[in-house]
Design a protein around this motif. Structure first.
Motif, PDB file in Angstrom:
ATOM      1  N   PRO A 267       0.797  -1.092   0.085  1.00 43.51           N
ATOM      2  CA  PRO A 267      -0.181   0.124   0.086  1.00 43.51           C
ATOM      3  C   PRO A 267       0.953   1.396  -0.006  1.00 43.51           C
ATOM      4  CG  PRO A 267      -0.654  -1.635   1.657  1.00 43.51           C
ATOM      5  CD  PRO A 267       0.612  -2.170   1.156  1.00 43.51           C
ATOM      6  N   TYR A 268       0.374   2.273  -0.697  1.00 44.04           N
ATOM      7  CA  TYR A 268       0.944   3.477  -0.670  1.00 44.04           C
ATOM      8  C   TYR A 268       2.038   3.768  -1.511  1.00 44.04           C
ATOM      9  CZ  TYR A 268      -2.221   4.128   3.293  1.00 44.04           C
ATOM     10  OH  TYR A 268      -3.351   3.872   4.240  1.00 44.04           O
ATOM     11  N   LEU A 269       2.985   2.638  -1.586  1.00 42.05           N
ATOM     12  CA  LEU A 269       4.199   2.837  -2.306  1.00 42.05           C
ATOM     13  C   LEU A 269       4.159   2.018  -3.461  1.00 42.05           C
ATOM     14  CD1 LEU A 269       6.697   1.694   0.614  1.00 42.05           C
ATOM     15  CD2 LEU A 269       6.393   3.997  -0.547  1.00 42.05           C
ATOM     16  N   ARG A 270       3.130   1.310  -4.143  1.00 41.63           N
ATOM     17  CA  ARG A 270       3.000   0.613  -5.246  1.00 41.63           C
ATOM     18  C   ARG A 270       3.321   1.119  -6.556  1.00 41.63           C
ATOM     19  NH1 ARG A 270      -2.453   0.646  -3.497  1.00 41.63           N
ATOM     20  NH2 ARG A 270      -2.412  -1.593  -2.936  1.00 41.63           N
ATOM     21  N   GLY A 271       4.270   0.699  -7.238  1.00 39.49           N
ATOM     22  CA  GLY A 271       4.657   1.585  -8.723  1.00 39.49           C
ATOM     23  C   GLY A 271       5.795   2.376  -8.202  1.00 39.49           C
ATOM     24  N   LYS A 272       6.072   2.777  -7.024  1.00 38.69           N
ATOM     25  CA  LYS A 272       6.988   3.779  -6.890  1.00 38.69           C
ATOM     26  C   LYS A 272       8.554   3.351  -7.172  1.00 38.69           C
ATOM     27  CE  LYS A 272       4.185   7.032  -4.120  1.00 38.69           C
ATOM     28  NZ  LYS A 272       3.931   7.796  -2.690  1.00 38.69           N
ATOM     29  N   PRO A 273       9.599   4.185  -7.566  1.00 38.32           N
ATOM     30  CA  PRO A 273      10.818   3.323  -7.594  1.00 38.32           C
ATOM     31  C   PRO A 273      11.371   3.320  -6.025  1.00 38.32           C
ATOM     32  CG  PRO A 273      10.556   5.781  -8.054  1.00 38.32           C
ATOM     33  CD  PRO A 273       9.494   5.441  -7.916  1.00 38.32           C
ATOM     34  N   VAL A 274      11.887   2.248  -5.881  1.00 36.98           N
ATOM     35  CA  VAL A 274      12.570   1.915  -4.627  1.00 36.98           C
ATOM     36  C   VAL A 274      14.067   2.817  -4.770  1.00 36.98           C
ATOM     37  CG1 VAL A 274      13.871   0.093  -3.062  1.00 36.98           C
ATOM     38  CG2 VAL A 274      11.809  -0.300  -4.472  1.00 36.98           C
ATOM     39  N   ARG A 275      14.382   3.553  -3.628  1.00 38.52           N
ATOM     40  CA  ARG A 275      15.621   4.118  -3.297  1.00 38.52           C
ATOM     41  C   ARG A 275      16.497   3.365  -3.235  1.00 38.52           C
ATOM     42  NH1 ARG A 275      14.185   9.595   0.188  1.00 38.52           N
ATOM     43  NH2 ARG A 275      12.637  10.572  -1.305  1.00 38.52           N
ATOM     44  N   PRO A 276      17.641   3.619  -3.965  1.00 43.30           N
ATOM     45  CA  PRO A 276      18.860   2.592  -3.656  1.00 43.30           C
ATOM     46  C   PRO A 276      19.293   2.132  -2.406  1.00 43.30           C
ATOM     47  CG  PRO A 276      19.116   3.876  -5.734  1.00 43.30           C
ATOM     48  CD  PRO A 276      17.967   4.421  -5.120  1.00 43.30           C
ATOM     49  N   ARG A 277      19.440   3.489  -1.471  1.00 46.59           N
ATOM     50  CA  ARG A 277      19.729   3.235  -0.235  1.00 46.59           C
ATOM     51  C   ARG A 277      18.812   2.566   0.661  1.00 46.59           C
ATOM     52  NH1 ARG A 277      18.685   8.952  -0.478  1.00 46.59           N
ATOM     53  NH2 ARG A 277      16.898   9.349   0.622  1.00 46.59           N
ATOM     54  N   THR A 278      17.454   2.350   0.253  1.00 44.05           N
ATOM     55  CA  THR A 278      16.536   1.444   1.219  1.00 44.05           C
ATOM     56  C   THR A 278      16.938  -0.034   1.148  1.00 44.05           C
ATOM     57  OG1 THR A 278      14.974   3.144   0.260  1.00 44.05           O
ATOM     58  CG2 THR A 278      14.285   0.876   1.257  1.00 44.05           C
ATOM     59  N   ALA A 279      17.733  -0.459   0.061  1.00 44.60           N
ATOM     60  CA  ALA A 279      18.058  -1.618  -0.198  1.00 44.60           C
ATOM     61  C   ALA A 279      19.871  -1.516   0.524  1.00 44.60           C
ATOM     62  CB  ALA A 279      17.959  -2.376  -1.388  1.00 44.60           C
ATOM     63  N   ILE A 280      20.577  -0.451  -0.091  1.00 41.21           N
ATOM     64  CA  ILE A 280      22.177  -0.903   0.156  1.00 41.21           C
ATOM     65  C   ILE A 280      22.432  -0.723   1.707  1.00 41.21           C
ATOM     66  CG2 ILE A 280      24.102   0.444  -0.228  1.00 41.21           C
ATOM     67  CD1 ILE A 280      22.920   1.025  -2.957  1.00 41.21           C
ATOM     68  N   VAL A 281      21.804   0.312   2.453  1.00 40.82           N
ATOM     69  CA  VAL A 281      22.051   0.645   3.768  1.00 40.82           C
ATOM     70  C   VAL A 281      21.829  -0.739   4.658  1.00 40.82           C
ATOM     71  CG1 VAL A 281      21.760   1.719   5.760  1.00 40.82           C
ATOM     72  CG2 VAL A 281      21.820   2.742   3.728  1.00 40.82           C
ATOM     73  N   PRO A 282      20.647  -1.337   4.637  1.00 40.73           N
ATOM     74  CA  PRO A 282      20.432  -2.738   5.569  1.00 40.73           C
ATOM     75  C   PRO A 282      21.278  -3.623   4.995  1.00 40.73           C
ATOM     76  CG  PRO A 282      18.462  -2.144   4.521  1.00 40.73           C
ATOM     77  CD  PRO A 282      19.389  -1.109   4.036  1.00 40.73           C
ATOM     78  N   ALA A 283      21.359  -3.993   3.759  1.00 42.36           N
ATOM     79  CA  ALA A 283      22.168  -4.923   2.868  1.00 42.36           C
ATOM     80  C   ALA A 283      23.854  -4.949   3.665  1.00 42.36           C
ATOM     81  CB  ALA A 283      22.085  -5.005   1.722  1.00 42.36           C
ATOM     82  N   SER A 284      24.295  -3.697   3.701  1.00 41.96           N
ATOM     83  CA  SER A 284      25.381  -3.323   3.898  1.00 41.96           C
ATOM     84  C   SER A 284      25.552  -3.736   5.479  1.00 41.96           C
ATOM     85  CB  SER A 284      25.949  -1.925   3.690  1.00 41.96           C
ATOM     86  OG  SER A 284      25.746  -1.706   2.123  1.00 41.96           O
ATOM     87  N   LEU A 285      24.939  -3.195   6.180  1.00 39.45           N
ATOM     88  CA  LEU A 285      24.966  -3.544   7.743  1.00 39.45           C
ATOM     89  C   LEU A 285      24.792  -5.116   7.852  1.00 39.45           C
ATOM     90  CD1 LEU A 285      22.601  -0.705   9.118  1.00 39.45           C
ATOM     91  CD2 LEU A 285      25.338  -0.943   8.928  1.00 39.45           C
ATOM     92  N   VAL A 286      24.147  -5.796   7.262  1.00 35.26           N
ATOM     93  CA  VAL A 286      23.902  -7.241   7.670  1.00 35.26           C
ATOM     94  C   VAL A 286      25.248  -8.026   6.950  1.00 35.26           C
ATOM     95  CG1 VAL A 286      22.753  -9.291   6.757  1.00 35.26           C
ATOM     96  CG2 VAL A 286      21.649  -7.090   7.525  1.00 35.26           C
ATOM     97  N   THR A 287      25.765  -7.427   5.783  1.00 38.26           N
ATOM     98  CA  THR A 287      27.031  -7.840   5.355  1.00 38.26           C
ATOM     99  C   THR A 287      28.125  -8.022   6.361  1.00 38.26           C
ATOM    100  OG1 THR A 287      26.631  -7.347   3.211  1.00 38.26           O
ATOM    101  CG2 THR A 287      28.828  -7.490   3.727  1.00 38.26           C
ATOM    102  N   VAL A 288      28.068  -6.695   7.273  1.00 38.69           N
ATOM    103  CA  VAL A 288      29.259  -6.778   8.237  1.00 38.69           C
ATOM    104  C   VAL A 288      29.105  -7.647   9.374  1.00 38.69           C
ATOM    105  CG1 VAL A 288      30.212  -5.263   9.961  1.00 38.69           C
ATOM    106  CG2 VAL A 288      29.877  -4.341   7.579  1.00 38.69           C
ATOM    107  N   ILE A 289      27.740  -7.673   9.931  1.00 39.57           N
ATOM    108  CA  ILE A 289      27.516  -8.777  10.971  1.00 39.57           C
ATOM    109  C   ILE A 289      27.684  -9.895  10.881  1.00 39.57           C
ATOM    110  CG2 ILE A 289      26.398  -6.690  12.461  1.00 39.57           C
ATOM    111  CD1 ILE A 289      24.074  -7.710  11.820  1.00 39.57           C
ATOM    112  N   VAL A 290      27.141 -10.547   9.526  1.00 42.29           N
ATOM    113  CA  VAL A 290      27.372 -11.710   9.242  1.00 42.29           C
ATOM    114  C   VAL A 290      28.555 -12.176   8.904  1.00 42.29           C
ATOM    115  CG1 VAL A 290      26.575 -13.411   7.457  1.00 42.29           C
ATOM    116  CG2 VAL A 290      24.854 -12.048   8.071  1.00 42.29           C
ATOM    117  N   THR A 291      29.551 -11.294   8.197  1.00 40.91           N
ATOM    118  CA  THR A 291      30.928 -11.484   8.066  1.00 40.91           C
ATOM    119  C   THR A 291      31.645 -11.876   9.229  1.00 40.91           C
ATOM    120  OG1 THR A 291      30.583 -10.454   5.907  1.00 40.91           O
ATOM    121  CG2 THR A 291      32.972 -11.195   6.665  1.00 40.91           C
TER     122      THR A 291
END
Length: 351
Positions: A267-291
């Motif tokens: 809801p509310y976000l359908r069809g809108k572009p995903v800002r790259p940092r929305t995926a990059i920031v959490p994925a980067s943090l998980v990369t660090v703590i998993v590694t």
């Protein structure tokens, strides 16, 4: 080079903590005397306050001076290389070497804790800022990770300035090399995502199996006996497994259309572009703590601290030995996503 001032500030503050601990201040977070749960887990389990605290204070001063030099000068040759090497050494040590698996465990247990407390008043006897969760030695590790990331950003910015590259995007010219083209990043990014999805799913399958009393080298009665002695232990493991599996599904978004445009069912976000940092920031943090968690488990295996007495121990510990691979693959997948979606730089105008 504003980020160098962040690294300098962090170094000063942590150095002051070291000075405080040197004079007997409370809260020294290393060594089994002050961090009992760090036994056979922390690389600094043998650290002593009277030795380590003054070293921390001295390193904080050296770090602050080095970061200020990097912020205000453009050294070439050996001096510049030494500063860059120091920055990367600080970044790797603070983010990947000193922290252990507990930051990942605390983050992974948080959804289980919040849901369990709100719906079932479970788990009993566990506090959010207590042992097994976000107690002080674990919060200190998050502080170290923050400092390490500041040093990594400083090293990247310093290297870019030395090469004459754009400070924001790191590009020098408009020509893309083969591995950074959209086609190139899509190709190796898919392989990275495949690995970053497979490893957590393997981990999840082993924990779900034990929670459902499916023996993987364990006798069913042994699983039930462990559950009686430690109520909820297997279901807590299943909760962590579910968290890992959810992360694996989200990782697919790094190469799927819904990782670029929100799907219609949101809801509310359908069809809108995903800002790259929305995926990059959490994925980067998980990369660090998993590694860092994976490196700790690898170290434990090498030192003979990992349980390997029987088939059950091997089955349950084997997925954790792959976490370093998981972290590296997730980092590569995140970087590919960044390259594919970065577009034209707002500072230099390059694509």
């Amino acid at each position: 080079m504003w980020v160098a001032y962040v690294a300098a500030s962090w170094s000063v503050l942590y150095g002051l903590l070291g000075l405080y601990w040197s004079f007997g201040g409370a809260g020294f977070p290393f060594g089994t005397v002050d961090d009992p749960l760090g036994a056979r887990v922390s690389i600094l389990e043998s650290a002593r306050r009277d030795v380590a605290a003054p070293v921390i204070a001295a390193l904080g001063l050296v770090g602050a001076l080095s970061a200020m030099l990097m912020a205000r000068t453009r050294m070439r040759g050996l001096p510049g290389g030494a500063l860059l090497g120091l920055a990367w050494t600080a970044a790797v040590t603070l983010t990947l070497v000193i922290p252990d698996y507990r930051p990942l465990a605390a983050v992974g247990r948080t959804p289980v804790f919040l849901v369990g407390r709100s719906l079932f008043d479970w788990p009993k006897g566990v506090e959010f800022f207590g042992p097994g969760m976000f107690e002080w030695p674990v919060l200190n590790q998050f502080m170290l990770i923050g400092g390490g990331l500041a040093w990594a950003a400083t090293a990247v910015a310093y290297r870019r300035r030395g090469r004459g590259a754009c400070g924001d995007c790191g590009r020098i010219g408009d020509v893309l090399t083969g591995w950074t083209t959209p086609a190139g990043t899509a190709r190796w990014g898919r392989w990275a995502v495949a690995v970053a999805v497979a490893v957590p799913l393997l981990y999840a399958l082993t924990r779900w199996a034990v929670a459902l009393a499916i023996p993987l080298g364990y006798a069913t009665e042994d699983i039930r006996q462990e559950a009686r002695e430690s109520p909820g232990i297997w279901w807590a493991g299943a909760g962590l497994a579910t968290f890992a599996a959810a992360g694996a599904v989200l990782t697919l978004g790094l190469v799927q259309r819904w990782g670029e445009v929100y799907p219609r069912w949101i809801p509310y976000l359908r069809g809108k572009p995903v800002r790259p940092r929305t995926a990059i920031v959490p994925a980067s943090l998980v990369t660090v703590i998993v590694t860092e968690a994976g490196l700790m488990f690898n170290r434990a295996l090498i030192l003979g601290h990992a349980p390997t007495d029987g088939v059950a121990d091997l089955v349950l510990s084997a997925p954790s030995q792959l976490w370093t691979l998981w972290g590296l693959a997730l980092g590569a997948a995140t970087f590919a996503y960044h390259l594919r979606r970065r577009g034209r730089c707002g500072s230099c105008g390059q694509r």
